[in-house]
Enzyme design. Structure first.
Site, PDB file in Angstrom:
ATOM      1  N   ASP A  10      48.057 -14.339  23.897  1.00  0.00           N
ATOM      2  CA  ASP A  10      48.847 -14.029  22.930  1.00  0.00           C
ATOM      3  C   ASP A  10      48.018 -13.770  21.422  1.00  0.00           C
ATOM      4  OD1 ASP A  10      51.220 -13.281  21.352  1.00  0.00           O
ATOM      5  OD2 ASP A  10      51.459 -15.351  20.754  1.00  0.00           O
ATOM      6  N   SER A  11      48.703 -13.125  20.266  1.00  0.00           N
ATOM      7  CA  SER A  11      47.819 -13.053  19.154  1.00  0.00           C
ATOM      8  C   SER A  11      47.874 -14.340  18.570  1.00  0.00           C
ATOM      9  CB  SER A  11      48.536 -11.976  18.163  1.00  0.00           C
ATOM     10  OG  SER A  11      49.798 -12.361  18.009  1.00  0.00           O
ATOM     11  N   CYS A  73      52.398 -10.985  24.303  1.00  0.00           N
ATOM     12  CA  CYS A  73      52.383 -10.676  23.144  1.00  0.00           C
ATOM     13  C   CYS A  73      53.409  -9.498  23.237  1.00  0.00           C
ATOM     14  CB  CYS A  73      51.105 -10.692  22.306  1.00  0.00           C
ATOM     15  SG  CYS A  73      51.035  -9.755  20.716  1.00  0.00           S
ATOM     16  N   GLU A 152      55.363 -19.910  12.470  1.00  0.00           N
ATOM     17  CA  GLU A 152      53.815 -20.668  12.429  1.00  0.00           C
ATOM     18  C   GLU A 152      53.958 -21.996  11.161  1.00  0.00           C
ATOM     19  OE1 GLU A 152      50.799 -19.738  13.761  1.00  0.00           O
ATOM     20  OE2 GLU A 152      51.660 -18.264  14.910  1.00  0.00           O
ATOM     21  N   CYS A 184      59.568 -10.327  20.470  1.00  0.00           N
ATOM     22  CA  CYS A 184      58.110 -10.894  19.876  1.00  0.00           C
ATOM     23  C   CYS A 184      57.980 -12.105  20.498  1.00  0.00           C
ATOM     24  CB  CYS A 184      58.201 -10.851  18.604  1.00  0.00           C
ATOM     25  SG  CYS A 184      56.991 -11.950  17.634  1.00  0.00           S
ATOM     26  N   HIS A 186      57.157 -14.849  19.651  1.00  0.00           N
ATOM     27  CA  HIS A 186      57.444 -16.118  18.657  1.00  0.00           C
ATOM     28  C   HIS A 186      58.806 -16.253  18.565  1.00  0.00           C
ATOM     29  CE1 HIS A 186      52.946 -15.707  17.388  1.00  0.00           C
ATOM     30  NE2 HIS A 186      53.356 -16.950  16.340  1.00  0.00           N
TER      31      HIS A 186
HETATM   32  N1  DGL Z   1      53.356 -12.875  19.381  1.00  0.00           N
HETATM   33  C1  DGL Z   1      53.157 -11.698  18.622  1.00  0.00           C
HETATM   34  C2  DGL Z   1      54.015 -10.725  19.260  1.00  0.00           C
HETATM   35  O1  DGL Z   1      54.948 -11.068  20.298  1.00  0.00           O
HETATM   36  C3  DGL Z   1      53.703 -11.885  17.241  1.00  0.00           C
HETATM   37  C4  DGL Z   1      52.863 -12.298  16.286  1.00  0.00           C
HETATM   38  C5  DGL Z   1      52.003 -11.113  15.617  1.00  0.00           C
HETATM   39  O2  DGL Z   1      52.304 -10.374  14.990  1.00  0.00           O
HETATM   40  O3  DGL Z   1      51.008 -11.063  16.121  1.00  0.00           O
HETATM   41  O4  DGL Z   1      54.429  -9.628  18.892  1.00  0.00           O
END
Ligand code: DGL
Length: 277
Positions: A10-11, A73, A152, A184, A186
């Site tokens: 993931d990012s 992600c 975060e 997303c 998160h």
């Molecule tokens: N985890 C990322 C996603 O699912 C969100 C965070 C990002 O913008 O990199 O898109």
């Protein structure tokens, strides 16, 4: 039987929502996780940058002996997966398709809401995946740029989170959606706040958890489940400070990961930016 590990990236830390479900559903599997905390967020970057970063993340994970890689992600799944699919020697699984399938199964009134990063919403990927299954479903989407920084910062259930969610989700409530894709990885960390705002008649879809379920089914079907975990069952890598990853990661996973996190230089694996002409 296949004792190779599953790679996940993931990012940042959001992909751990998929890892948590994998750990619960498949306790014998080994997992190698990469969180690109040094370059997060992806969701506000250009498609070219997201694809380049995703290629680097896959190249890094491919240095391990893996049986599959999960792109945990939403942004990378929506934007980069079609571009990188043919460039990886092991199966690549994104989170968008399993989430879209789960939403189509869940909706009764054929109104699905989609929330995600600006990049994910711009891509229209979830709408495309939903309409491929049922063109009569109405969709409404909303980019929620402030959700990732709230997660975060650990501000998931306070008044700021509630007011932010209220502002973003009001159009979904007015449209009468009965299913909402938290597009997303998160966002499931905000699930209690999102559920409070949307009300209990709306089904919330968690892309990481849906993907973990599909991966379990597929490993079972193909006789690729692990017979036993490796010595170091869970390994975590991050492109920025180990302490922050360890602290937040332990909180996300609800288990201590201290001593299992290493920092890597992801630039080594990432294709160079093409110079503008
Ligand atoms: N985890 C990322 C996603 O699912 C969100 C965070 C990002 O913008 O990199 O898109």
């Amino acid at each position: 039987m296949d004792n190779r590990a599953i790679g996940v990236f993931d990012s940042g830390l959001g992909g751990l929502t998929a890892v948590k479900e994998l750990m619960r559903l498949l306790p014998e599997e080994s997992i190698v996780y990469f969180g690109d905390t040094g370059r997060v967020p992806y969701g506000t970057k250009s498609n070219e940058t997201i694809i380049r970063y995703t290629m680097g993340d896959i190249r890094f994970l491919n240095t391990f002996d893996l049986k599959a890689i999960i792109i945990a992600c939403g942004t990378a799944s929506a934007i980069a997966l079609p571009a990188v699919r043919g460039k990886c020697s092991v199966p690549l699984v994104g989170v968008a398709a399993p989430a879209a399938r789960a939403a189509v199964r869940a909706t009764k009134n054929k109104k699905i809401g989609i929330i995600g990063t600006p990049g994910t919403i711009r891509s229209g990927a979830y709408e495309t995946l939903i309409h491929k299954q049922d063109a009569s479903i109405a969709t409404i989407s909303q980019a929620c740029a402030l959700f990732v920084p709230l997660v975060e910062a650990g501000w998931t259930e306070n008044e700021v989170a509630r007011l932010t969610a209220q502002q973003y989700l009001q159009p979904m409530i007015e449209a009468g959606v009965d299913t909402l894709i938290m597009g997303c990885t998160h966002y499931p960390l905000l699930v209690r706040t999102i559920a409070r705002v949307m009300g209990d008649r709306v089904t919330l879809i968690d892309p990481g958890a849906e993907t973990a379920r599909e991966v379990k089914d597929s490993l079972q079907k193909n006789d690729m489940l692990s017979a036993g975990a490796e010595k170091e069952q869970y390994r975590f890598f991050s492109s920025d400070c180990v302490d922050g990853f360890t602290e937040l990661g332990s909180r996300f996973l609800e288990r201590p990961i201290a001593g299992h996190v290493q920092r890597i230089d992801i630039d080594q694996y990432t294709p160079k930016e093409e110079t503008q002409r």
